[in-house]
Scaffold this active site. Structure first.
Site: not given
Length: 597
Positions: A415, A554
């Site tokens: 990320d 996610d």
């Protein structure tokens, strides 16, 4: 310039000092640099040779050519125009502009060094930045032309040849400083306080509009000190170097030098009138241009910029903010300009390198036992469809990678947040480079950023295999094109608040749909239950229309929420906090693979 493996040299050949900087280039990047300086005697030949020898020793290479700036003698600046008329409408092309530029001349004894376009006018459109592609019946091109004395330039070239250096290019110092250091969309004035000459110019965002060069400089001040106190020029130069513009009462009783009896204030009384006279002459010659163009800043450079108190004196004389960019500013500007000239080739080199690296990775995966290229669906047998999220792990710890390998992890979710798309800054391209250097796993990078196209290019260069951009970010279309152009897998992330309908125009173009089951920006959140319906809808759409995209989920993934995701049609799951907090990492991974609670 060979961007793969080479070096290049830049020289600033002044009257009193020769400065040089050398750079070593590897893989389209400057990996090492060195600088050297030498004082000139009667001619600059010995100083040039000393600088080049010094840099060759530091860089362990030989230089036979250089990019050159410095003192080229008298200058003539002129604003001139050329015009062409056509009998009917004409589409203007680059050759028309080049034809105007080639017709630019210079006064007798001078040679044009820089021909800078300032504006273009047609019959229908005025004040164009570029006329190419416009259709008109006439074109007027206005240029700013900087020309130098041919005899003095020949003298510099002869000195370079005697030092066994050929020229790769020659540049005017004012042009370099304005190109490399002028803030965008700002009009500035530049003052170069050299040894033999003092030069001033004004540069607008379009280019130069005024330039004055007078044959008076810091050597005149040193000569005045030598004559006044009956000392040698070398001693006078040393004395001048330690005297400030503004002296105090104590300076009346402080010797200027241990070898002489006159005081620091005595020397200042000699320096200041000459300095003010030189600056006053420049100010008078530039007064009309300063009033017309109102420069926002005055940049000062050259040997005179090192004098203590010069900033205050120049600010007082010219009544504008001062930025002292140092005596070596011209050399730094030359170095930056030469490297910036390589930008198109660097971009092409990096793109070619990325394509080759991608091809080699695919070939390596094909022939690596037990591994095949990662595909949107239908992964190789035994490949675990669980991606640990880097948000929850210390990716600087080598044990993290060992732990991943122990559980058979072959894909990692990275990320990157820029603090604009979400209210958090975490992850970076440097972090991604570090991860890539420590693992051969497939790296799936989720960009929670604005302007994702720029981030995507950097992520791919850093080693990303899949790049996922967030729906709703500014510039998603550009990012899709960039990722496709570079041959990487493309993903789109859908936040809980984003309707699935935004995917309709691009479902056939993408490889992954990342369904966010928490609010983007933070780890450890609870799974949003209605995510299962969104996964099922995507899975049904995929089946109905024969699409090939992968569904990844996610957020809030643990041993309780994973079975529902598998049942709804998910292909891969991203998990952070659950895996990071597990006492037994491999067992936690196996728990996520269970299709039933």
């Amino acid at each position: 310039m060979n961007l793969f493996d080479s070096s290049f040299l830049c020289l600033d050949v002044g009257t009193a000092v020769v400065r040089g900087i050398a750079h070593c280039v590897r893989g389209a990047r400057i990996v090492r640099s060195a600088v050297a300086t030498a004082e000139c005697d009667d001619t600059p030949v010995a100083a040039i040779m000393a600088v080049v020898d010094n840099l060759e020793h530091q860089m362990a290479t030989r230089f036979t050519s250089a990019f050159v700036t410095g003192n080229f003698g008298d200058v003539v600046f002129d604003i001139t125009a050329r015009q062409t008329k056509w009998h009917g409408p004409h589409k203007i092309v680059a050759a028309d502009v080049r034809d105007h530029a080639t017709k630019i001349g210079a006064p007798d004894g001078f040679h044009p060094m820089h021909i800078i376009p300032l504006r273009y006018d047609g019959i229908n459109i005025r004040n164009m930045a570029t006329p190419i592609g416009q259709v008109d019946t006439a074109l007027m091109s206005v240029f700013g032309v900087i020309s130098y004395s041919q005899s003095h330039m020949s003298h510099v070239f002869a000195a370079l040849r005697r030092a066994h250096i050929q020229t790769d290019g020659i540049f005017d110092s004012m042009f370099l400083l304005a190109t490399a250091m002028r803030p965008k969309r700002q009009t500035i004035m530049i003052l170069d306080m050299g040894a033999s000459y003092t030069t001033a110019s004004i540069w607008t965002p379009r280019g130069p509009v005024a330039m004055v060069k007078i044959a008076r400089g810091q050597s005149e001040i040193i000569k005045k000190i030598s004559e006044t106190f009956d000392i040698g020029m070398t001693d006078a130069a040393r004395v001048r170097g330690g005297i400030p513009i503004n002296v105090t009462d104590m300076d009346r009783f402080t010797p200027a030098d241990a070898l002489f009896g006159f005081s620091r204030a005595d020397v200042a009384d000699v320096i200041n009138p000459v300095m003010m006279d030189i600056l006053g002459e420049i100010r008078n010659n530039m007064a009309a241009a300063m009033a017309k163009y109102a420069p926002a800043t005055l940049m000062i450079c050259g040997g005179g910029s090192d004098i203590d108190g010069i900033n205050d004196l120049v600010a007082q004389m010219f009544s504008m903010p001062i930025q002292n960019i140092g005596s070596d500013a011209t050399l730094r500007a030359l170095s930056d300009t030469v490297w910036d000239m390589q930008t198109p080739r660097i971009v092409a080199y990096n793109a070619r390198r990325d394509r080759i690296a991608h091809m080699m990775r695919r070939i390596t995966r094909i022939f690596q036992p037990g591994r095949r290229p990662n595909r949107p669906r239908g992964r190789a047998a035994g490949q675990i469809p669980i991606l640990p999220s880097t948000l929850a792990f210390d990716m600087r710890d080598p044990m993290t990678y060992t732990m991943f390998q122990s559980a058979g992890i072959s894909m990692i979710h990275v990320d990157i947040m820029d603090g604009f798309f979400v209210d958090r800054v975490t992850g970076s391209i440097d972090d991604l480079c570090h991860i890539r250097a420590n693992t051969r796993a497939h790296l799936s990078v989720h960009l929670m950023t604005e302007s994702p196209a720029h981030w995507a290019a950097d992520a791919i260069a850093a080693g990303a295999d899949t790049v996922i951009v967030s729906a709703g970010a500014a510039g998603v279309r550009d990012a899709i094109g960039e990722i496709r152009r570079r041959g990487r897998r493309l993903g789109i992330a859908i936040s809980p608040d984003t309707s699935l309908t935004v995917l309709k125009p691009i479902l056939r173009q993408i490889d992954v749909v990342l369904v966010m089951s928490v609010r983007p920006g933070a780890g450890g959140q609870e799974f949003i239950p209605n995510t299962l319906g969104r996964i099922a809808t995507l899975a049904a759409t995929r089946k109905k229309y024969g699409l090939k995209f992968e569904i990844s989920v996610d957020g809030g993934i643990n041993n309780h929420t994973a079975p529902g995701c598998w049942g709804a049609g998910a292909d891969t799951l991203v998990s952070g906090s659950y895996l990071a907090q597990a006492a037994d990492f491999p067992l936690a991974v196996q728990n996520l693979l269970k299709r039933r609670p």
